[in-house]
Design a protein around this motif. Structure first.
Motif, mmCIF file in Angstrom:
data_model
loop_
_atom_site.group_PDB
_atom_site.id
_atom_site.type_symbol
_atom_site.label_atom_id
_atom_site.label_comp_id
_atom_site.label_asym_id
_atom_site.label_seq_id
_atom_site.Cartn_x
_atom_site.Cartn_y
_atom_site.Cartn_z
ATOM 1 N N GLY A 1 -8.843 -15.729 0.753
ATOM 2 C CA GLY A 1 -8.006 -14.458 0.946
ATOM 3 C C GLY A 1 -6.567 -15.057 1.120
ATOM 4 O O GLY A 1 -6.307 -15.688 1.807
ATOM 5 N N GLN A 2 -5.814 -14.269 0.507
ATOM 6 C CA GLN A 2 -4.093 -14.563 0.718
ATOM 7 C C GLN A 2 -3.758 -13.337 1.574
ATOM 8 O O GLN A 2 -3.107 -13.491 2.848
ATOM 9 C CB GLN A 2 -3.628 -14.393 -0.601
ATOM 10 C CG GLN A 2 -3.973 -15.666 -1.287
ATOM 11 C CD GLN A 2 -3.192 -16.823 -0.819
ATOM 12 O OE1 GLN A 2 -2.218 -16.886 0.045
ATOM 13 N NE2 GLN A 2 -3.673 -18.168 -1.297
ATOM 14 N N PHE A 3 -3.962 -11.934 1.145
ATOM 15 C CA PHE A 3 -3.558 -10.898 1.958
ATOM 16 C C PHE A 3 -4.287 -9.629 1.582
ATOM 17 O O PHE A 3 -4.835 -9.634 0.336
ATOM 18 C CB PHE A 3 -2.035 -10.571 1.593
ATOM 19 C CG PHE A 3 -1.452 -10.040 0.411
ATOM 20 C CD1 PHE A 3 -1.263 -8.814 0.011
ATOM 21 C CD2 PHE A 3 -1.157 -10.903 -0.689
ATOM 22 C CE1 PHE A 3 -0.883 -8.531 -1.202
ATOM 23 C CE2 PHE A 3 -0.909 -10.785 -1.909
ATOM 24 C CZ PHE A 3 -0.744 -9.285 -2.120
ATOM 25 N N VAL A 4 -4.209 -8.739 2.374
ATOM 26 C CA VAL A 4 -4.718 -7.182 2.073
ATOM 27 C C VAL A 4 -4.014 -6.416 1.106
ATOM 28 O O VAL A 4 -2.750 -6.216 1.399
ATOM 29 C CB VAL A 4 -5.204 -6.283 3.369
ATOM 30 C CG1 VAL A 4 -5.822 -5.123 2.741
ATOM 31 C CG2 VAL A 4 -6.180 -7.287 4.342
ATOM 32 N N LEU A 5 -4.567 -6.124 0.057
ATOM 33 C CA LEU A 5 -3.847 -5.276 -1.121
ATOM 34 C C LEU A 5 -3.789 -3.858 -0.759
ATOM 35 O O LEU A 5 -3.144 -3.053 -0.681
ATOM 36 C CB LEU A 5 -4.256 -5.577 -2.523
ATOM 37 C CG LEU A 5 -3.700 -5.013 -3.664
ATOM 38 C CD1 LEU A 5 -2.049 -5.114 -3.606
ATOM 39 C CD2 LEU A 5 -4.159 -5.102 -4.763
ATOM 40 N N THR A 6 -5.150 -3.331 -0.637
ATOM 41 C CA THR A 6 -5.283 -1.834 -0.033
ATOM 42 C C THR A 6 -6.517 -1.515 0.657
ATOM 43 O O THR A 6 -7.277 -2.653 0.702
ATOM 44 C CB THR A 6 -5.385 -0.875 -1.554
ATOM 45 O OG1 THR A 6 -6.523 -1.546 -2.380
ATOM 46 C CG2 THR A 6 -4.153 -1.150 -2.421
ATOM 47 N N GLU A 7 -6.688 -0.286 0.971
ATOM 48 C CA GLU A 7 -7.924 0.124 1.559
ATOM 49 C C GLU A 7 -8.149 1.264 0.893
ATOM 50 O O GLU A 7 -7.630 2.328 0.524
ATOM 51 C CB GLU A 7 -8.102 0.276 2.999
ATOM 52 C CG GLU A 7 -9.121 0.805 3.609
ATOM 53 C CD GLU A 7 -9.238 0.738 5.297
ATOM 54 O OE1 GLU A 7 -9.053 -0.085 5.844
ATOM 55 O OE2 GLU A 7 -9.295 1.917 5.688
ATOM 56 N N GLN A 8 -9.534 1.470 0.318
ATOM 57 C CA GLN A 8 -9.808 2.753 -0.300
ATOM 58 C C GLN A 8 -11.341 3.145 -0.111
ATOM 59 O O GLN A 8 -12.073 2.706 0.197
ATOM 60 C CB GLN A 8 -9.453 2.600 -2.004
ATOM 61 C CG GLN A 8 -10.313 1.602 -2.560
ATOM 62 C CD GLN A 8 -9.690 0.126 -2.349
ATOM 63 O OE1 GLN A 8 -8.600 -0.317 -2.240
ATOM 64 N NE2 GLN A 8 -10.709 -0.897 -1.976
ATOM 65 N N ARG B 1 -11.786 -2.631 1.742
ATOM 66 C CA ARG B 1 -10.550 -3.156 1.490
ATOM 67 C C ARG B 1 -10.456 -4.214 0.209
ATOM 68 O O ARG B 1 -11.593 -4.540 -0.431
ATOM 69 C CB ARG B 1 -10.175 -4.104 2.665
ATOM 70 C CG ARG B 1 -10.147 -3.347 4.120
ATOM 71 C CD ARG B 1 -9.120 -4.037 5.149
ATOM 72 N NE ARG B 1 -9.812 -5.509 5.203
ATOM 73 C CZ ARG B 1 -9.296 -6.470 6.197
ATOM 74 N NH1 ARG B 1 -8.080 -6.077 6.902
ATOM 75 N NH2 ARG B 1 -9.760 -7.258 6.303
ATOM 76 N N ASN B 2 -9.083 -4.166 -0.427
ATOM 77 C CA ASN B 2 -9.268 -5.096 -1.665
ATOM 78 C C ASN B 2 -8.347 -6.281 -1.159
ATOM 79 O O ASN B 2 -7.165 -6.005 -0.816
ATOM 80 C CB ASN B 2 -8.589 -4.391 -2.670
ATOM 81 C CG ASN B 2 -8.732 -5.143 -3.903
ATOM 82 O OD1 ASN B 2 -8.110 -6.021 -4.401
ATOM 83 N ND2 ASN B 2 -9.780 -4.500 -4.756
ATOM 84 N N ILE B 3 -8.597 -7.443 -1.481
ATOM 85 C CA ILE B 3 -7.894 -8.602 -1.180
ATOM 86 C C ILE B 3 -7.617 -9.419 -2.304
ATOM 87 O O ILE B 3 -8.151 -9.527 -3.137
ATOM 88 C CB ILE B 3 -9.104 -9.689 -0.026
ATOM 89 C CG1 ILE B 3 -9.769 -8.788 0.949
ATOM 90 C CG2 ILE B 3 -8.119 -10.806 0.317
ATOM 91 C CD1 ILE B 3 -8.909 -8.391 1.996
ATOM 92 N N VAL B 4 -6.360 -9.794 -2.230
ATOM 93 C CA VAL B 4 -5.628 -10.904 -3.195
ATOM 94 C C VAL B 4 -6.285 -12.138 -2.836
ATOM 95 O O VAL B 4 -6.184 -12.645 -1.645
ATOM 96 C CB VAL B 4 -4.390 -10.755 -3.499
ATOM 97 C CG1 VAL B 4 -3.792 -11.648 -4.325
ATOM 98 C CG2 VAL B 4 -3.887 -9.215 -3.876
ATOM 99 N N VAL B 5 -7.059 -12.798 -3.676
ATOM 100 C CA VAL B 5 -7.509 -14.251 -3.602
ATOM 101 C C VAL B 5 -7.099 -15.078 -4.396
ATOM 102 O O VAL B 5 -6.543 -14.737 -5.633
ATOM 103 C CB VAL B 5 -9.120 -13.969 -3.579
ATOM 104 C CG1 VAL B 5 -9.629 -13.011 -2.755
ATOM 105 C CG2 VAL B 5 -9.712 -13.644 -4.982
#
Length: 248
Positions: free
Chosen positions: A197-204, A113-117
């Motif tokens: 972390g603030q929120f999940v941006l994507t999963e890839q 997952r990609n997290i916006v931090v």
């Protein structure tokens, strides 16, 4: 005259004479893998290459007769070489729609997952993409997150030459947010970086992305070997060894 030059001349002579030269092998036939310093996927420790992606690539090439090299470099260069050099593959590469037709793919090396931090002491609270668009967001040039941000309407994008520089900008307050691999965020936090972390941006999926001129026969061998690494549990063992949560 170099060995490569001599072999190239021999190839030309064979072609002009109408002869087949399948046995001629040179550095031109070797497969080049490029990658970047991005723990835990790929990194250098005491001068030795390591990482979840790197170890799988080495295992994947076992039993394949094609010789290969692996070189670590800034991401923009690593990615560009795979786009332009006929016998080059880049890893660990996010397989996103913008890249679909640009490469031949061998996957998955991992799912992440990609997290916006933000900085841990930041007062801001961001729950989704809509709220994040009003902040300055940094990433490294030509990383897949640049395409993600642009696709999702971000306009305040700060591009840096590498990931370390973006992290420094975030920690010094020059930017507000940055997207980052959840696995790498965990490592940074363990190492004492003041991030949250603030929120999940994507999963890839993460993959090996090869130039479209890499022969299909070689791609198929690589994929078959990676499939075996996944099926017999070796991939999972690598994940555990590097402290990565196994995603089912």
């Amino acid at each position: 005259m170099t060995a490569i030059a001599r072999l190239s001349i021999r190839r030309l002579v064979c072609l002009l004479a109408g002869l087949a030269c399948p046995a001629l092998a040179s550095a031109e036939d070797a497969l080049k893998f490029t990658t970047e310093d991005y723990p835990p996927y790929n990194f250098t420790e005491n001068g030795t290459y390591k990482g979840v992606g790197y170890e799988q690539v080495v295992m994947m090439m076992q039993g394949i007769s094609t010789s290969y090299t692996v070189e670590m470099m800034p991401w923009a260069r690593a990615y560009a070489l795979a786009e332009t050099d006929p016998m080059t593959c880049v890893f660990t590469t996010a397989h996103i729609p913008e890249r679909e037709g640009l490469f031949k793919w061998v996957e998955p090396l991992a799912v992440d997952r990609n997290i916006v931090v933000s900085r841990a002491d930041a007062a801001l609270r961001v729950k989704n993409i809509e709220e994040a668009r009003s902040y300055s967001v940094g990433t490294q040039r030509d990383d897949y997150t640049q395409a993600l941000l642009e696709r999702n309407g971000f306009t305040k994008i700060d591009l840096a030459a590498n990931l370390d520089l973006t992290i420094k900008k975030l920690e010094s307050g020059r930017i507000d947010l940055m997207p980052i691999s959840e696995k790498f965020l965990t490592k940074l936090q363990r190492d004492g970086h003041p991030l949250k972390g603030q929120f999940v941006l994507t999963e890839q999926k993460f993959a090996v992305a090869c130039n479209k001129h890499v022969p299909d026969s070689l791609i198929n061998q690589m994929q078959a070997n990676l499939n075996a690494i996944i099926a017999d549990g070796r991939q999972r063992e690598i994940f555990v060894r590097y402290g990565m949560e196994v995603l089912n």
